[in-house]
Design a protein around this motif. Structure first.
Motif, PDB file in Angstrom:
ATOM      1  N   ALA A   1      32.868  -6.565 -11.169  1.00  0.00           N
ATOM      2  CA  ALA A   1      31.916  -5.761 -11.956  1.00  0.00           C
ATOM      3  C   ALA A   1      32.180  -4.285 -11.718  1.00  0.00           C
ATOM      4  CB  ALA A   1      30.484  -6.107 -11.565  1.00  0.00           C
ATOM      5  N   GLY A   2      32.289  -3.529 -12.792  1.00  0.00           N
ATOM      6  CA  GLY A   2      32.524  -2.104 -12.622  1.00  0.00           C
ATOM      7  C   GLY A   2      31.954  -1.303 -13.753  1.00  0.00           C
ATOM      8  N   PRO A   3      31.986   0.023 -13.675  1.00  0.00           N
ATOM      9  CA  PRO A   3      32.673   0.873 -12.705  1.00  0.00           C
ATOM     10  C   PRO A   3      32.210   0.642 -11.256  1.00  0.00           C
ATOM     11  CG  PRO A   3      31.822   2.169 -14.552  1.00  0.00           C
ATOM     12  CD  PRO A   3      31.272   0.812 -14.696  1.00  0.00           C
ATOM     13  N   PHE A   4      33.200   0.669 -10.362  1.00  0.00           N
ATOM     14  CA  PHE A   4      32.907   0.405  -8.944  1.00  0.00           C
ATOM     15  C   PHE A   4      32.145   1.555  -8.295  1.00  0.00           C
ATOM     16  CE2 PHE A   4      34.873  -3.616  -7.856  1.00  0.00           C
ATOM     17  CZ  PHE A   4      35.510  -3.899  -9.057  1.00  0.00           C
TER      18      PHE A   4
ATOM     19  N   ALA B   1      38.959  -2.964  -8.361  1.00  0.00           N
ATOM     20  CA  ALA B   1      38.717  -1.528  -8.563  1.00  0.00           C
ATOM     21  C   ALA B   1      39.996  -0.790  -8.929  1.00  0.00           C
ATOM     22  CB  ALA B   1      38.140  -0.917  -7.292  1.00  0.00           C
ATOM     23  N   VAL B   2      39.832   0.178  -9.823  1.00  0.00           N
ATOM     24  CA  VAL B   2      40.935   1.092 -10.093  1.00  0.00           C
ATOM     25  C   VAL B   2      40.640   2.447  -9.439  1.00  0.00           C
ATOM     26  CG1 VAL B   2      40.016   1.902 -12.309  1.00  0.00           C
ATOM     27  CG2 VAL B   2      42.455   1.927 -11.942  1.00  0.00           C
ATOM     28  N   GLU B   3      39.378   2.683  -9.095  1.00  0.00           N
ATOM     29  CA  GLU B   3      38.962   4.008  -8.628  1.00  0.00           C
ATOM     30  C   GLU B   3      39.431   4.321  -7.204  1.00  0.00           C
ATOM     31  OE1 GLU B   3      36.742   1.707 -10.078  1.00  0.00           O
ATOM     32  OE2 GLU B   3      34.922   2.800 -10.609  1.00  0.00           O
TER      33      GLU B   3
ATOM     34  N   ALA C   1      37.520   4.563 -17.138  1.00  0.00           N
ATOM     35  CA  ALA C   1      38.561   5.532 -17.526  1.00  0.00           C
ATOM     36  C   ALA C   1      37.945   6.894 -17.811  1.00  0.00           C
ATOM     37  CB  ALA C   1      39.331   5.013 -18.742  1.00  0.00           C
ATOM     38  N   GLU C   2      36.819   6.895 -18.533  1.00  0.00           N
ATOM     39  CA  GLU C   2      36.178   8.177 -18.865  1.00  0.00           C
ATOM     40  C   GLU C   2      35.783   8.919 -17.590  1.00  0.00           C
ATOM     41  OE1 GLU C   2      34.469   7.000 -23.265  1.00  0.00           O
ATOM     42  OE2 GLU C   2      33.057   7.131 -21.600  1.00  0.00           O
ATOM     43  N   GLN C   3      35.270   8.156 -16.653  1.00  0.00           N
ATOM     44  CA  GLN C   3      34.851   8.756 -15.386  1.00  0.00           C
ATOM     45  C   GLN C   3      36.060   9.294 -14.606  1.00  0.00           C
ATOM     46  OE1 GLN C   3      32.570   5.965 -12.870  1.00  0.00           O
ATOM     47  NE2 GLN C   3      34.050   6.603 -11.327  1.00  0.00           N
TER      48      GLN C   3
END
Ligand SMILES: NC(=O)c1ccc[n+]([C@@H]2O[C@H](COP(=O)([O-])OP(=O)(O)OC[C@H]3O[C@@H](n4cnc5c(N)ncnc54)[C@H](OP(=O)(O)O)[C@@H]3O)[C@@H](O)[C@H]2O)c1
Length: 327
Positions: free
Chosen positions: A65-68, A90-92, A161-163
């Motif tokens: 579940a994300g954004p993380f 997570a990608v962050e 991505a926007e974040q």
């Protein structure tokens, strides 16, 4: 013998549903969890007591579940405290860095193995960088380059991505040090091998690759990049309601170039980046359930032997791997 319980948090999302499907193919009956009240295990990500109950029931949790930045910390911290192994998608970079900085001791003390970023962006770049640079040191520059076409972003991916692109505190690794601060994005050309060829890239890609790879890649500079065309294609930001079969039609090449006293390169090529990332997290979760990974927070290439792990994913049809001889 009792089969391990693998919980999937964010089981209603595109990634979560694919994880559930792949676990079932392997004979697991995962525990489906998320904030949706209709799920067998409805749990809010910011409710520590409910999260505690969930991770107590599970041997491993796959966090999808994300954004993380919004869903990440309570679940990861509680898993480390309660003794539930953990992987996430997570990608962050800040979330992943936080796990290494804040949960390492707790995870070690409680015998918990945690592998963040075990997905497409981040995880596959880290594993490929590990496989390409195995046994090498004194490298000047290691570049992890993603070429992606036909990406149909979900709500979770779009929000993330926007974040990420709005972030001014970026984590980079230059001159042998991790740095946090504003970095002007630039366009560079990365020489992908055929059939992709040289492409204009967004550099740096503010993904977690750098936080993961700096732990084992012996280079003074590490950077992730993404093809600039990925975000100018028509479908990328307007596909929140796309059908799963349309999402499956993305094409990718991930290439790693290592330059130094000696140089080396390698790549993976495939279709459906979502499924490729899910193959990685499911393979990882099953290995964690089997006790294959020691306690602590690890990057994917620290947790698993990079090339054999990638070969297993290749055997599952996630992509094809090329590791040509070193130059
Ligand atoms: N590193 C990678 O390559 C990679 C690959 C795949 C996914 N991801 C990441 O994984 C995440 C999910 O992606 P996706 O494509 O599966 O997105 P998605 O299809 O939009 O699903 C999002 C999931 O997250 C849940 N969620 C969102 N906000 C939540 C909150 N505040 N509390 C609890 N649950 C929440 C949603 O629950 P509801 O259904 O209740 O809304 C849903 O289950 C994103 O952050 C994405 O960046 C990364």
């Amino acid at each position: 013998m009792r089969r391990s319980v693998i919980a999937v948090y964010g089981a209603t999302g595109h990634t979560g549903r694919l994880v559930v499907e792949e676990l079932r193919k392997r004979g697991y009956e995962p525990l489906l969890a998320g904030r949706d009240p209709g799920l067998p295990r409805p749990v809010r990500a910011d409710d520590p007591a409910a999260v505690r109950e969930l991770v107590r029931e599970a041997d491993v949790i796959v966090q999808c579940a994300g954004p993380f930045s919004k869903t990440g910390r309570v679940i990861a911290r509680t898993a480390a405290e309660v003794g539930c192994h953990y992987v996430d998608h997570a990608v962050e970079s800040h979330h992943v860095r936080w796990l290494f900085d804040e949960l390492q001791e707790t995870a070690r003390r409680n015998g918990v193995a945690m592998v963040p970023g075990l997905s497409f962006y981040g995880g596959l770049g880290d594993l490929l960088a590990g496989a390409v640079t195995e046994g090498m040191d004194e490298l000047d520059v290691v570049t992890i380059a993603y070429a992606v076409s036909g990406w149909r972003m979900t709500t979770g991916a779009k929000d993330t991505a926007e974040q990420l692109f709005a972030e001014t505190e970026r984590i980079t690794f230059t001159d042998g040090e991790q740095r946090v601060g504003y970095v002007e994005p630039r366009n560079v050309v990365f020489p992908f091998p055929p059939p992709v060829g040289p492409r204009t890239m967004i550099a740096p890609l503010p993904s977690c690759d750098v936080v993961l790879a700096q732990r084992h890649v012996r280079a003074r500079n590490i950077e992730a990049q993404l093809t600039a065309h990925t975000f100018t294609e028509d479908q990328v930001f307007v596909s929140e309601d796309a059908a799963p079969e349309d999402r499956a039609r993305s094409e990718f090449m991930v290439a790693v170039q290592a330059l130094g006293k000696n140089s080396a390169a390698g790549r993976i090529v495939g279709e459906d980046l979502w499924l490729a990332g899910v193959h990685a997290s499911v393979e990882g979760a099953v290995r964690l359930a089997e006790g294959e990974v020691g306690a602590g927070v690890h990057s994917p290439a620290e947790a698993f032997e990079a090339e054999p792990f990638l070969r297993v994913l290749e055997g599952l049809g996630a992509f094809s791997l090329r590791l040509p001889g070193r130059a």
